[in-house]
Design a protein around this motif. Structure first.
Motif, PDB file in Angstrom:
ATOM      1  N   VAL A   1      29.140  21.224  93.388  1.00 50.48           N
ATOM      2  CA  VAL A   1      29.278  21.819  92.122  1.00 50.48           C
ATOM      3  C   VAL A   1      30.687  22.733  91.926  1.00 50.48           C
ATOM      4  N   MET A   2      31.061  22.939  93.091  1.00 58.62           N
ATOM      5  CA  MET A   2      32.492  23.892  92.767  1.00 58.62           C
ATOM      6  C   MET A   2      33.528  22.801  92.537  1.00 58.62           C
ATOM      7  N   LYS A   3      33.663  21.786  93.330  1.00 53.17           N
ATOM      8  CA  LYS A   3      34.781  20.764  93.106  1.00 53.17           C
ATOM      9  C   LYS A   3      34.555  20.167  91.731  1.00 53.17           C
ATOM     10  N   TYR A   4      33.155  19.895  91.199  1.00 53.70           N
ATOM     11  CA  TYR A   4      32.911  19.664  89.760  1.00 53.70           C
ATOM     12  C   TYR A   4      33.565  20.471  88.798  1.00 53.70           C
ATOM     13  N   CYS A   5      33.415  21.794  88.952  1.00 57.74           N
ATOM     14  CA  CYS A   5      33.930  22.884  87.935  1.00 57.74           C
ATOM     15  C   CYS A   5      35.625  22.801  88.165  1.00 57.74           C
ATOM     16  N   SER A   6      36.067  22.905  89.288  1.00 55.51           N
ATOM     17  CA  SER A   6      37.685  22.871  89.346  1.00 55.51           C
ATOM     18  C   SER A   6      38.307  21.645  88.770  1.00 55.51           C
ATOM     19  N   SER A   7      37.643  20.486  88.922  1.00 54.92           N
ATOM     20  CA  SER A   7      38.078  19.189  88.276  1.00 54.92           C
ATOM     21  C   SER A   7      37.931  19.298  86.908  1.00 54.92           C
ATOM     22  N   ASN A   8      37.209  19.849  86.136  1.00 53.52           N
ATOM     23  CA  ASN A   8      36.828  19.826  84.813  1.00 53.52           C
ATOM     24  C   ASN A   8      37.122  20.968  84.238  1.00 53.52           C
ATOM     25  N   GLY A   9      37.923  22.030  84.735  1.00 51.70           N
ATOM     26  CA  GLY A   9      38.300  23.300  84.058  1.00 51.70           C
ATOM     27  C   GLY A   9      37.072  24.213  83.556  1.00 51.70           C
ATOM     28  N   ILE A  10      35.997  24.184  84.363  1.00 48.69           N
ATOM     29  CA  ILE A  10      34.995  24.855  83.858  1.00 48.69           C
ATOM     30  C   ILE A  10      34.966  26.369  84.774  1.00 48.69           C
ATOM     31  N   GLU A  11      34.830  27.462  84.019  1.00 48.96           N
ATOM     32  CA  GLU A  11      34.651  28.804  84.700  1.00 48.96           C
ATOM     33  C   GLU A  11      33.610  28.642  85.760  1.00 48.96           C
ATOM     34  N   LEU A  12      34.077  29.311  87.044  1.00 47.43           N
ATOM     35  CA  LEU A  12      33.025  29.594  88.084  1.00 47.43           C
ATOM     36  C   LEU A  12      32.929  30.919  88.512  1.00 47.43           C
ATOM     37  N   ARG A  13      31.517  31.213  88.334  1.00 46.14           N
ATOM     38  CA  ARG A  13      31.409  32.730  88.929  1.00 46.14           C
ATOM     39  C   ARG A  13      30.542  32.894  89.952  1.00 46.14           C
ATOM     40  N   GLU A  14      31.111  33.236  91.148  1.00 42.64           N
ATOM     41  CA  GLU A  14      30.077  33.529  92.385  1.00 42.64           C
ATOM     42  C   GLU A  14      29.592  34.779  92.207  1.00 42.64           C
TER      43      GLU A  14
END
Length: 157
Positions: free
Chosen positions: A139-152
């Motif tokens: 999911v982290m790779k998916y977010c980084s490749s699609n430019g989606i903000e990720l909040r841990e």
């Protein structure tokens, strides 16, 4: 990014396991039918026969459903969307990258927050911890490749 597929539970997919599930499901349905037809008059005063019949019929239906491969829970991460099946009797949910506002990652769940405000929550169990980590990494790779903000978010009690 390549497509990644992750099971959300027990991953027994062998042909032998499927055949055994279907056979046991058929036996459960046959026993439930037998009890319903032949023993209904013997226990007219009690409701326990109905509980027995409903349990056997439900369990038999579930076993046949699982043996046919319909009861699998999974997350499939593709280039531009995530396909999620959280419940065995409901349909798949597709989460397109263009409609995803941000993703919150907790220790035991991932929350996809859509731009419309709708939330799709994927809860993990504690049994398959290694697969949980693989899903979170994907999911982290998916977010980084699609430019989606990720909040841990680390939940401290």
């Amino acid at each position: 990014m390549e497509t990644s597929y992750h099971s959300l539970g027990n991953s027994d997919k062998g042909r032998f396991i499927s055949i055994v599930r279907i056979l046991f499901g058929t036996v459960c349905l046959a026993v439930a039918t037998y009890w319903l037809i032949y023993n209904i008059k013997a226990t007219e005063g009690t409701g326990s026969i109905w509980v027995t019949v409903m349990f056997l019929a439900g369990f038999g239906f579930y076993l046949i459903w699982a043996g046919a491969g319909k009861a699998e829970r999974f997350i499939e991460i593709k280039n531009d969307r995530i396909v999620l099946k959280k419940y065995i009797f409901l349909t798949k949910t597709e989460i397109p990258a263009g409609e995803t506002g941000y993703v919150e990652i907790y220790p035991l769940k991932v929350c996809f927050v859509m731009k419309s405000g709708k939330k799709v929550v994927l809860r993990f169990g504690t049994t398959y911890y290694e697969s949980n980590q693989k899903i979170i990494t994907a999911v982290m790779k998916y977010c980084s490749s699609n430019g989606i903000e990720l909040r841990e978010i680390d939940e401290q009690v």
